[in-house]
Design an enzyme around this catalytic site. Structure first.
Site, mmCIF file in Angstrom:
data_model
loop_
_atom_site.group_PDB
_atom_site.id
_atom_site.type_symbol
_atom_site.label_atom_id
_atom_site.label_comp_id
_atom_site.label_asym_id
_atom_site.label_seq_id
_atom_site.Cartn_x
_atom_site.Cartn_y
_atom_site.Cartn_z
ATOM 1 N N GLY A 54 -4.176 17.621 9.477
ATOM 2 C CA GLY A 54 -5.121 18.656 9.334
ATOM 3 C C GLY A 54 -6.493 17.967 9.005
ATOM 4 N N GLY A 80 -9.260 3.914 16.409
ATOM 5 C CA GLY A 80 -7.690 4.124 16.232
ATOM 6 C C GLY A 80 -7.344 2.823 15.465
ATOM 7 N N ALA A 124 0.269 6.834 12.991
ATOM 8 C CA ALA A 124 -0.109 6.186 11.932
ATOM 9 C C ALA A 124 -0.811 7.312 10.737
ATOM 10 N N ASN A 147 0.902 -1.249 0.171
ATOM 11 C CA ASN A 147 0.084 0.047 -0.038
ATOM 12 C C ASN A 147 0.948 1.184 0.013
ATOM 13 N N HIS A 148 0.666 2.316 0.729
ATOM 14 C CA HIS A 148 1.356 3.481 0.506
ATOM 15 C C HIS A 148 2.832 3.296 0.828
ATOM 16 N N VAL A 193 1.515 -13.557 3.193
ATOM 17 C CA VAL A 193 2.840 -13.817 3.924
ATOM 18 C C VAL A 193 2.095 -14.375 5.356
ATOM 19 N N CYS A 210 -8.408 8.420 2.888
ATOM 20 C CA CYS A 210 -8.793 9.917 3.002
ATOM 21 C C CYS A 210 -9.762 10.431 2.349
ATOM 22 N N SER A 269 -1.457 -1.408 9.112
ATOM 23 C CA SER A 269 -2.274 -1.377 10.360
ATOM 24 C C SER A 269 -3.801 -2.194 10.345
ATOM 25 N N PHE A 275 3.990 40.717 4.363
ATOM 26 C CA PHE A 275 2.687 41.260 4.596
ATOM 27 C C PHE A 275 1.997 41.765 3.167
ATOM 28 N N ASP A 280 -17.640 9.104 21.854
ATOM 29 C CA ASP A 280 -16.170 8.998 22.324
ATOM 30 C C ASP A 280 -16.165 8.970 23.850
HETATM 31 C C1 LIG Z 1 -10.564 6.437 6.507
HETATM 32 C C2 LIG Z 1 -9.106 6.906 6.587
HETATM 33 C C3 LIG Z 1 -8.684 8.050 6.383
HETATM 34 C C4 LIG Z 1 -7.344 8.217 6.409
HETATM 35 N N1 LIG Z 1 -6.972 9.681 6.086
HETATM 36 C C5 LIG Z 1 -5.619 10.248 5.971
HETATM 37 C C6 LIG Z 1 -5.366 11.430 5.721
HETATM 38 O O1 LIG Z 1 -6.177 12.183 5.474
HETATM 39 N N2 LIG Z 1 -3.982 11.720 5.998
HETATM 40 C C7 LIG Z 1 -2.973 10.757 6.231
HETATM 41 O O2 LIG Z 1 -1.767 10.894 6.194
HETATM 42 N N3 LIG Z 1 -3.206 9.467 6.293
HETATM 43 C C8 LIG Z 1 -4.832 9.197 6.527
HETATM 44 N N4 LIG Z 1 -5.128 7.832 6.768
HETATM 45 C C9 LIG Z 1 -4.185 6.933 7.412
HETATM 46 C C10 LIG Z 1 -3.405 6.160 6.140
HETATM 47 O O3 LIG Z 1 -4.441 5.728 5.320
HETATM 48 C C11 LIG Z 1 -2.335 5.237 6.694
HETATM 49 O O4 LIG Z 1 -1.311 5.569 7.518
HETATM 50 C C12 LIG Z 1 -1.571 4.403 5.492
HETATM 51 O O5 LIG Z 1 -2.651 3.717 4.968
HETATM 52 C C13 LIG Z 1 -0.629 3.624 5.955
HETATM 53 O O6 LIG Z 1 0.042 2.861 5.068
HETATM 54 P P1 LIG Z 1 0.890 1.717 5.078
HETATM 55 O O7 LIG Z 1 1.126 1.285 3.795
HETATM 56 O O8 LIG Z 1 1.935 1.665 5.805
HETATM 57 O O9 LIG Z 1 -0.351 0.341 5.540
HETATM 58 P P2 LIG Z 1 -1.649 -0.218 4.967
HETATM 59 O O10 LIG Z 1 -2.317 1.068 4.250
HETATM 60 O O11 LIG Z 1 -2.284 -0.452 6.229
HETATM 61 O O12 LIG Z 1 -1.164 -1.239 3.866
HETATM 62 C C14 LIG Z 1 -0.603 -2.504 4.435
HETATM 63 C C15 LIG Z 1 -0.677 -3.391 3.328
HETATM 64 O O13 LIG Z 1 -0.137 -4.387 3.790
HETATM 65 C C16 LIG Z 1 -0.769 -5.704 3.244
HETATM 66 N N5 LIG Z 1 -0.478 -6.601 4.144
HETATM 67 C C17 LIG Z 1 -0.559 -6.728 5.518
HETATM 68 N N6 LIG Z 1 -0.245 -7.950 6.111
HETATM 69 C C18 LIG Z 1 0.105 -8.747 4.963
HETATM 70 C C19 LIG Z 1 0.714 -10.146 4.938
HETATM 71 N N7 LIG Z 1 0.989 -10.783 5.895
HETATM 72 N N8 LIG Z 1 0.703 -10.448 3.768
HETATM 73 C C20 LIG Z 1 0.613 -9.775 2.391
HETATM 74 N N9 LIG Z 1 0.067 -8.622 2.752
HETATM 75 C C21 LIG Z 1 0.206 -8.139 3.867
HETATM 76 C C22 LIG Z 1 -2.219 -5.146 3.256
HETATM 77 O O14 LIG Z 1 -3.074 -5.784 2.582
HETATM 78 C C23 LIG Z 1 -2.123 -3.551 2.971
HETATM 79 O O15 LIG Z 1 -2.156 -3.384 1.475
HETATM 80 C C24 LIG Z 1 -6.399 7.453 6.720
HETATM 81 C C25 LIG Z 1 -6.727 6.348 6.843
HETATM 82 C C26 LIG Z 1 -8.111 5.700 7.054
HETATM 83 C C27 LIG Z 1 -8.727 4.455 7.066
HETATM 84 N N1 LIG Z 2 -6.864 13.732 8.331
HETATM 85 C C1 LIG Z 2 -5.901 13.085 8.888
HETATM 86 O O1 LIG Z 2 -4.905 13.123 8.771
HETATM 87 C C2 LIG Z 2 -6.790 11.738 9.090
HETATM 88 C C3 LIG Z 2 -5.808 10.658 9.590
HETATM 89 N N2 LIG Z 2 -6.185 9.424 9.833
HETATM 90 C C4 LIG Z 2 -5.341 8.425 10.688
HETATM 91 O O2 LIG Z 2 -5.822 7.241 10.705
HETATM 92 C C5 LIG Z 2 -5.564 6.992 12.058
HETATM 93 C C6 LIG Z 2 -6.827 6.112 12.718
HETATM 94 O O3 LIG Z 2 -7.878 6.985 12.812
HETATM 95 P P1 LIG Z 2 -9.070 7.120 13.834
HETATM 96 O O4 LIG Z 2 -9.451 5.633 13.922
HETATM 97 O O5 LIG Z 2 -10.023 8.158 13.848
HETATM 98 O O6 LIG Z 2 -8.035 7.221 15.211
HETATM 99 P P2 LIG Z 2 -7.791 8.371 16.302
HETATM 100 O O7 LIG Z 2 -6.780 7.986 17.034
HETATM 101 O O8 LIG Z 2 -7.613 9.632 15.466
HETATM 102 O O9 LIG Z 2 -9.075 8.400 17.112
HETATM 103 C C7 LIG Z 2 -9.718 7.379 17.802
HETATM 104 C C8 LIG Z 2 -10.853 7.979 18.613
HETATM 105 O O10 LIG Z 2 -11.371 7.032 19.187
HETATM 106 C C9 LIG Z 2 -11.580 7.192 20.849
HETATM 107 N N3 LIG Z 2 -11.528 5.825 21.410
HETATM 108 C C10 LIG Z 2 -10.712 4.931 21.739
HETATM 109 N N4 LIG Z 2 -11.192 3.927 22.290
HETATM 110 C C11 LIG Z 2 -12.785 4.310 22.460
HETATM 111 C C12 LIG Z 2 -13.483 3.390 22.942
HETATM 112 N N5 LIG Z 2 -13.462 2.332 23.563
HETATM 113 N N6 LIG Z 2 -14.830 3.905 22.910
HETATM 114 C C13 LIG Z 2 -15.279 5.420 22.356
HETATM 115 N N7 LIG Z 2 -14.140 5.977 22.021
HETATM 116 C C14 LIG Z 2 -12.972 5.491 21.897
HETATM 117 C C15 LIG Z 2 -10.367 7.986 21.133
HETATM 118 O O11 LIG Z 2 -10.545 8.848 22.406
HETATM 119 C C16 LIG Z 2 -10.142 8.629 19.888
HETATM 120 O O12 LIG Z 2 -10.767 10.003 19.948
HETATM 121 C C17 LIG Z 2 -5.102 7.680 12.929
HETATM 122 O O13 LIG Z 2 -3.615 7.551 12.929
HETATM 123 C C18 LIG Z 2 -5.400 9.119 12.265
HETATM 124 O O14 LIG Z 2 -4.644 10.019 12.297
HETATM 125 C C19 LIG Z 2 -7.681 9.034 9.659
HETATM 126 C C20 LIG Z 2 -8.359 9.960 8.914
HETATM 127 C C21 LIG Z 2 -7.848 11.316 8.703
#
Ligand SMILES: Cc1cc2nc3c(=O)[nH]c(=O)nc-3n(C[C@H](O)[C@H](O)[C@H](O)COP(=O)(O)OP(=O)(O)OC[C@H]3O[C@@H](n4cnc5c(N)ncnc54)[C@H](O)[C@@H]3O)c2cc1C
Ligand SMILES: NC(=O)C1=CN([C@@H]2O[C@H](COP(=O)(O)OP(=O)(O)OC[C@H]3O[C@@H](n4cnc5c(N)ncnc54)[C@H](O)[C@@H]3O)[C@@H](O)[C@H]2O)C=CC1
Length: 456
Positions: free
Chosen positions: A339, A254, A308, A10-11, A81, A44, A113, A436, A190
């Site tokens: 943001g 989370g 993350a 992935n990313h 894997v 995102c 994750s 400015f 929350d």
């Molecule tokens: C709804 C949402 C909104 C988000 N918005 C933002 C944002 O606005 N800005 C931002 O910076 N981040 C954002 N994030 C977080 C961002 O998506 C993650 O930080 C990012 O996906 C991490 O990338 P990664 O490649 O490390 O992991 P992942 O995206 O988790 O990818 C891991 C990959 O490993 C593969 N894999 C895992 N285990 C195995 C195995 N055993 N064998 C083979 N393949 C395997 C999976 O299939 C997957 O393709 C968001 C996440 C979500 C869910």
């Molecule tokens: N704009 C961005 O940069 C974005 C980033 N992401 C990233 O993706 C990851 C996951 O995002 P989120 O799942 O939103 O995690 P998060 O860590 O941002 O928020 C999790 C929330 O769940 C609450 N929580 C934890 N346990 C709980 C429980 N048992 N009951 C009720 N509330 C509980 C926490 O207090 C917290 O407010 C984060 O690392 C985030 O930074 C995701 C979306 C957008």
């Protein structure tokens, strides 16, 4: 010729593979495994897609197996894997029902994750699926393209009227807006007293609360979720204080790192992430870890941390690629810059909140300032901006910054990201050359004013 095996495309994995092939492709064979059927999905975009603020999911992918193969990699999709023999330097995979072994010279773990699954009945995952499916119908996790598709399909059914979102973190607040835009009754739950508590001080969380409430979203904060109940499909969300009748529950509390492949061998961080150095090296020779499965060096905390974000995933992938191919480069570390935009409220932050600064042993002091973005003679689109800068009382080094406004203030936070990385003091910031022009800002702008009025 060396062989580099990358697990997860992935990313983080994609950035790493592309960097290896662009710079060292002639000397390295790259073999990639991913258990999913798609790669590079931008999570995102999920809230924008659900809330119909974008046309569809087509633009949410930027790579695929074919592109990586055109660059020179061998890519095995839908291939899990299952285990790694670090001594023999072999990975054991399951592909199309067949188990086989692939050897490596260097290994990159980019396994990412998974959503955290709270320990409540009905929210547990169905055994054997890798797509985060909850056992009770209409309890949804949000991570993959498949998860978003499922929610969108279910929302075609108008009888799904009441949606509860558990977790008012980044995913939760964005999804609450998306469901409300679709005309659903939304409750955001929350355990914390304010949304986005991990990223902002309470007064900023309060701005988010008011924005959500102004749009009809019910906030149920300071509650612990105890159960999701229903016959066949979810009907009720029960907290320690009250319960809500619901047709769908989205759980977004989370992420946790996927590190089962290192169990008992690789050194781990507190939350189970692979502990890496600034070259992305794990505790095993020739094994690197990147993205959401690994730690980052947190410059504000001055220690390893788990943050993350796709931004960290991509950069760590680039760093690991160079190191795995013999060019020693170190990560600059991160500040966790982030943001969010919910309706017309923009919030950005970097570094530590006041609470986190205390947790990391600092004595934090804050300076705050609110002012219009532009001079008052600029009559249109001129909105207040609130900034809070957190610094250490003794060293006066900047530890964190939060900014909120209806203005697009996003680019300003990068100044603070660099300031924290370079350990700039609040006093140095006060005299920083900030241009400015009435179209953009004021001569005594909110950054200068906040810094000038910082407590001695
Ligand atoms: C709804 C949402 C909104 C988000 N918005 C933002 C944002 O606005 N800005 C931002 O910076 N981040 C954002 N994030 C977080 C961002 O998506 C993650 O930080 C990012 O996906 C991490 O990338 P990664 O490649 O490390 O992991 P992942 O995206 O988790 O990818 C891991 C990959 O490993 C593969 N894999 C895992 N285990 C195995 C195995 N055993 N064998 C083979 N393949 C395997 C999976 O299939 C997957 O393709 C968001 C996440 C979500 C869910
Ligand atoms: N704009 C961005 O940069 C974005 C980033 N992401 C990233 O993706 C990851 C996951 O995002 P989120 O799942 O939103 O995690 P998060 O860590 O941002 O928020 C999790 C929330 O769940 C609450 N929580 C934890 N346990 C709980 C429980 N048992 N009951 C009720 N509330 C509980 C926490 O207090 C917290 O407010 C984060 O690392 C985030 O930074 C995701 C979306 C957008």
């Amino acid at each position: 010729m060396s062989k580099i095996v990358v697990i997860g495309a992935n990313h983080a994995g994609t950035a790493c593979v592309n960097t290896i092939l662009a710079n060292y492709g002639a000397d390295n064979e790259v073999v990639v495994f991913d258990q999913n059927s798609n790669i590079s999905f931008l999570g995102c975009g999920i809230a924008l897609w659900i809330g119909q603020q974008i046309a569809g999911s087509e633009g949410l992918f930027y790579s695929d197996k074919e592109q990586l193969e055109a660059a020179g990699a061998t890519v095995h999709m839908r291939t899990v894997v299952e285990s790694i023999d670090y001594g023999a330097k072999e990975v054991h995979v399951l592909q199309d029902g067949v188990r086989r072994t692939e050897s490596y010279d260097r290994l990159i773990l980019a396994t990412g994750s998974s959503p955290i699954v709270p320990p409540i009945a009905g929210a547990e995952l169905v055994e054997g699926t890798r797509e985060f499916k909850a056992s009770l119908d209409n309890v949804q996790y949000i991570k993959l393209y498949q998860n978003a598709t499922e929610v969108i399909d279910k929302l075609q059914d108008d009888s799904i009227r009441r949606v509860a979102v558990v977790g008012a973190g980044y995913i939760g607040v964005e999804l609450a807006e998306a469901f409300q835009r679709l005309g659903r009754e939304v409750t955001l739950v929350d355990i914390a007293r304010e949304p986005l508590e991990g990223y902002y001080d309470p007064e900023f969380g309060d701005m988010m609360s008011r924005t959500l409430a102004d749009h009809g979203i019910r906030l149920a904060l300071g509650r612990n979720v105890m159960a999701v109940e229903g016959r066949g499909r979810v009907e009720r969300l029960v907290t320690d204080l009250d319960s809500f009748d619901v047709d769908m529950v989205v759980v977004a509390v989370g992420f946790r790192p996927n590190t089962e492949l290192g169990a008992g061998v690789l050194e781990l961080f507190d939350n189970g992430a692979f502990l890496v150095d600034r070259n992305q090296r794990t505790s095993q020779p020739d094994v690197y870890a990147i993205g959401d499965c690994a730690t980052v060096h947190d410059n504000a905390a001055g220690a390893p941390n788990y943050i993350a974000l796709a931004t960290n995933a991509v950069r760590s992938g680039v760093v690991a690629a160079h190191n795995a191919c013999g060019t020693g480069i170190e990560s600059a570390g991160v500040q966790g810059s982030n943001g969010v935009r919910v309706y017309d409220l923009n919030m950005v932050s970097t570094g530590l909140t006041t609470a986190k600064a205390r947790e990391f042993g600092y004595d934090p002091v804050a300076t705050e300032f609110t002012d219009n973005q532009r001079p008052e003679f600029m009559l249109t689109d001129n909105h207040p901006v609130t900034i809070k800068i957190i610094f250490d009382r003794t060293s006066r080094v900047i530890l964190g910054c939060q900014i909120a406004s209806k203005e697009d203030v996003s680019m300003m936070i990068h100044t603070f990201s660099l300031a924290i990385q370079e350990k700039v003091t609040i006093d140095k910031l006060a005299l920083l050359d900030i241009f400015f022009l009435p179209h953009f800002n004021k001569p005594y702008n909110y950054v200068t004013m906040a810094a000038l009025s910082a407590p001695a």
